[in-house]
Motif scaffolding. Sequence first.
Motif, PDB file in Angstrom:
ATOM      1  N   UNK A 296       0.484  -1.311   0.188  1.00  0.00           N
ATOM      2  CA  UNK A 296      -0.189  -0.196   0.005  1.00  0.00           C
ATOM      3  C   UNK A 296       0.752   1.377   0.181  1.00  0.00           C
ATOM      4  N   UNK A 297       0.089   2.384  -0.103  1.00  0.00           N
ATOM      5  CA  UNK A 297       0.780   3.110   0.226  1.00  0.00           C
ATOM      6  C   UNK A 297       1.621   3.728   1.163  1.00  0.00           C
ATOM      7  N   UNK A 298       3.325   4.202   1.582  1.00  0.00           N
ATOM      8  CA  UNK A 298       4.332   4.758   2.355  1.00  0.00           C
ATOM      9  C   UNK A 298       3.526   5.701   3.049  1.00  0.00           C
ATOM     10  N   UNK A 299       3.549   6.242   4.269  1.00  0.00           N
ATOM     11  CA  UNK A 299       3.614   7.676   4.628  1.00  0.00           C
ATOM     12  C   UNK A 299       4.313   8.887   3.160  1.00  0.00           C
ATOM     13  N   UNK A 300       5.578   8.483   2.934  1.00  0.00           N
ATOM     14  CA  UNK A 300       6.398   9.597   2.036  1.00  0.00           C
ATOM     15  C   UNK A 300       5.786   9.126   0.631  1.00  0.00           C
ATOM     16  N   UNK A 301       4.876   8.060   0.099  1.00  0.00           N
ATOM     17  CA  UNK A 301       3.824   8.567  -0.643  1.00  0.00           C
ATOM     18  C   UNK A 301       2.770   9.663  -0.648  1.00  0.00           C
ATOM     19  N   UNK A 302       2.531   9.164   0.204  1.00  0.00           N
ATOM     20  CA  UNK A 302       1.153   9.689   0.840  1.00  0.00           C
ATOM     21  C   UNK A 302       1.338  11.565   0.811  1.00  0.00           C
ATOM     22  N   UNK A 303       2.344  11.468   1.162  1.00  0.00           N
ATOM     23  CA  UNK A 303       2.667  13.008   1.485  1.00  0.00           C
ATOM     24  C   UNK A 303       2.869  13.779   0.326  1.00  0.00           C
ATOM     25  N   UNK A 304       2.847  12.939  -0.944  1.00  0.00           N
ATOM     26  CA  UNK A 304       3.397  13.165  -2.318  1.00  0.00           C
ATOM     27  C   UNK A 304       2.086  13.203  -2.986  1.00  0.00           C
ATOM     28  N   UNK A 305       1.137  12.853  -2.556  1.00  0.00           N
ATOM     29  CA  UNK A 305      -0.162  12.685  -2.691  1.00  0.00           C
ATOM     30  C   UNK A 305      -1.184  14.058  -2.394  1.00  0.00           C
ATOM     31  N   UNK A 306      -0.539  14.041  -0.808  1.00  0.00           N
ATOM     32  CA  UNK A 306      -1.743  15.039  -0.689  1.00  0.00           C
ATOM     33  C   UNK A 306      -1.247  16.211  -1.108  1.00  0.00           C
ATOM     34  N   UNK A 307       0.072  16.133  -1.416  1.00  0.00           N
ATOM     35  CA  UNK A 307       0.801  17.255  -2.154  1.00  0.00           C
ATOM     36  C   UNK A 307       0.789  17.940  -3.907  1.00  0.00           C
ATOM     37  N   UNK A 308      -0.413  17.526  -3.830  1.00  0.00           N
ATOM     38  CA  UNK A 308      -0.014  17.268  -5.478  1.00  0.00           C
ATOM     39  C   UNK A 308       0.820  16.511  -6.871  1.00  0.00           C
ATOM     40  N   UNK A 309       2.066  15.823  -5.821  1.00  0.00           N
ATOM     41  CA  UNK A 309       2.861  16.279  -6.790  1.00  0.00           C
ATOM     42  C   UNK A 309       2.450  14.592  -8.006  1.00  0.00           C
ATOM     43  N   UNK A 342      -9.078  14.145   3.355  1.00  0.00           N
ATOM     44  CA  UNK A 342      -8.771  13.178   2.837  1.00  0.00           C
ATOM     45  C   UNK A 342      -9.426  12.185   3.812  1.00  0.00           C
ATOM     46  N   UNK A 343     -10.759  11.419   3.557  1.00  0.00           N
ATOM     47  CA  UNK A 343     -11.945  10.433   4.003  1.00  0.00           C
ATOM     48  C   UNK A 343     -11.293   9.340   3.764  1.00  0.00           C
ATOM     49  N   UNK A 344     -11.068   9.096   5.744  1.00  0.00           N
ATOM     50  CA  UNK A 344     -10.908   7.270   5.672  1.00  0.00           C
ATOM     51  C   UNK A 344     -11.859   6.334   5.691  1.00  0.00           C
ATOM     52  N   UNK A 362      -1.830   2.991   9.152  1.00  0.00           N
ATOM     53  CA  UNK A 362      -3.192   3.869   8.673  1.00  0.00           C
ATOM     54  C   UNK A 362      -2.520   4.755   9.743  1.00  0.00           C
ATOM     55  N   UNK A 363      -2.045   4.979  10.943  1.00  0.00           N
ATOM     56  CA  UNK A 363      -1.748   6.059  12.361  1.00  0.00           C
ATOM     57  C   UNK A 363      -0.946   6.535  11.393  1.00  0.00           C
ATOM     58  N   UNK A 364      -0.069   5.848  10.537  1.00  0.00           N
ATOM     59  CA  UNK A 364       1.282   6.951  10.046  1.00  0.00           C
ATOM     60  C   UNK A 364       0.806   8.288   9.449  1.00  0.00           C
ATOM     61  N   UNK A 365      -0.434   7.828   8.339  1.00  0.00           N
ATOM     62  CA  UNK A 365      -0.741   8.790   8.249  1.00  0.00           C
ATOM     63  C   UNK A 365      -0.979  10.144   8.577  1.00  0.00           C
ATOM     64  N   UNK A 366      -1.462   9.951   9.829  1.00  0.00           N
ATOM     65  CA  UNK A 366      -2.068  10.895  10.964  1.00  0.00           C
ATOM     66  C   UNK A 366      -0.775  12.028  10.821  1.00  0.00           C
ATOM     67  N   UNK A 367       0.751  11.940  10.465  1.00  0.00           N
ATOM     68  CA  UNK A 367       1.870  12.637  11.191  1.00  0.00           C
ATOM     69  C   UNK A 367       1.936  13.142   9.547  1.00  0.00           C
ATOM     70  N   UNK A 368       1.004  12.998   8.609  1.00  0.00           N
ATOM     71  CA  UNK A 368       2.024  13.091   7.069  1.00  0.00           C
ATOM     72  C   UNK A 368       1.696  14.984   6.934  1.00  0.00           C
TER      73      UNK A 368
END
Length: 368
Positions: A296-309, A342-344, A362-368
């Motif tokens: 699945x998407x890791x925290x680093x990739x999630x950060x890129x997703x949220x930032x629109x990269x 973001x919708x869980x 899922x918990x790691x995404x809270x710190x992104x």
Amino acid sequence: MTVEFKKEDQKQMTKWIGGRKKYTLLYKATRDGCTATAFHNTCNNKGPNVTILYNNDNFIYGGYTSLSWKSVGNYQVDPKAFLFRLYQKGNWKPVQMPVTNTQNSIYDNASYGPTFGAYDLQPFSNTINFDGSVFTLNGSTAFGTSYTMNGENYTSIANGNLKVKDIEVYLVEGKYNSYYIPAGAALDEPWRKTPEWNTKLLDELKGKIERYKPLKELKISQARLLMIGEVGAGKSSFFNTINSIFRGYITSQACSGNAEHSLTTVYRMYQIRNGETGKPMHFRLHDTRGIEADQGVDANEMAYLLDGNIPDRHQFNPSVPVSTDTLGFVASPHLSEKIHCVVFVLDGSTVDVMAEKVIERLKTYRCV
């Protein structure tokens, strides 16, 4: 004896389950085929259900679970599950047999039909042929392993054989729907009654959504909503539902279904349009790879997703993480290209047995 789940049978089932219920047929062996695939295709992710076996000797029996079947390949915990008998040799003799070992309430495997307990009642696996009058099932019974039998046995429940005229599975629903179930509320009972569903209510809700616009101060034309959740939680199906409502016909634009791993492997930015005018709504739904214990998407990739990269249609590859060298990487995204909400997405019927590794991810995404 007629193979039928009659009104009096439903009343008895409702007494055992509690509340006010209605029953909708999901699966019927003589109609859909006595195969594990047909059963899971028609019953997975639907909610509480009751399985009924119509024995060739006019015994009617089965099991109830308050959970959804999911093809998870493991046991599921359901303290509300029970086995039952309604008829014995055509005579009305109802008896309920509650679960005692809740850790093995149901066994949910893609190769098996509806299985209760540690094979207390495992009707069939794979494919069973119909000889024109009965299905000779290839399953097994170990009544009393995970359920209390209240003095009953294989003979008194099924006349000692697994020959059936038919098998049916019914969706069990409350009389009313609920918008959501707050913490601590019973999952099988609505916490508040909603207005009767009709076309007027549908039009009112659609109108509110169609009139939505982001704040003018943001200077963006659309709000972007990213859906994330466990494999099988229903992210893609939710988009298909919303898309179908506004288009006015059933669509399956997003890949959805049941599989061991995520069917969504490509990052998608879905546009939802008004079916009459064709104009896009002032929001977009973004779908991404489902979360698994080890993928699945890791925290680093999630950060890129949220930032629109990450660009639309990016193909996720577990062995090649997203980086600034990724093809199509958006180096300086505008606010309009970033994720605004973001919708869980969680499956309420299995959230209590979610894998610990998925919860941690899922918990790691809270710190992104």
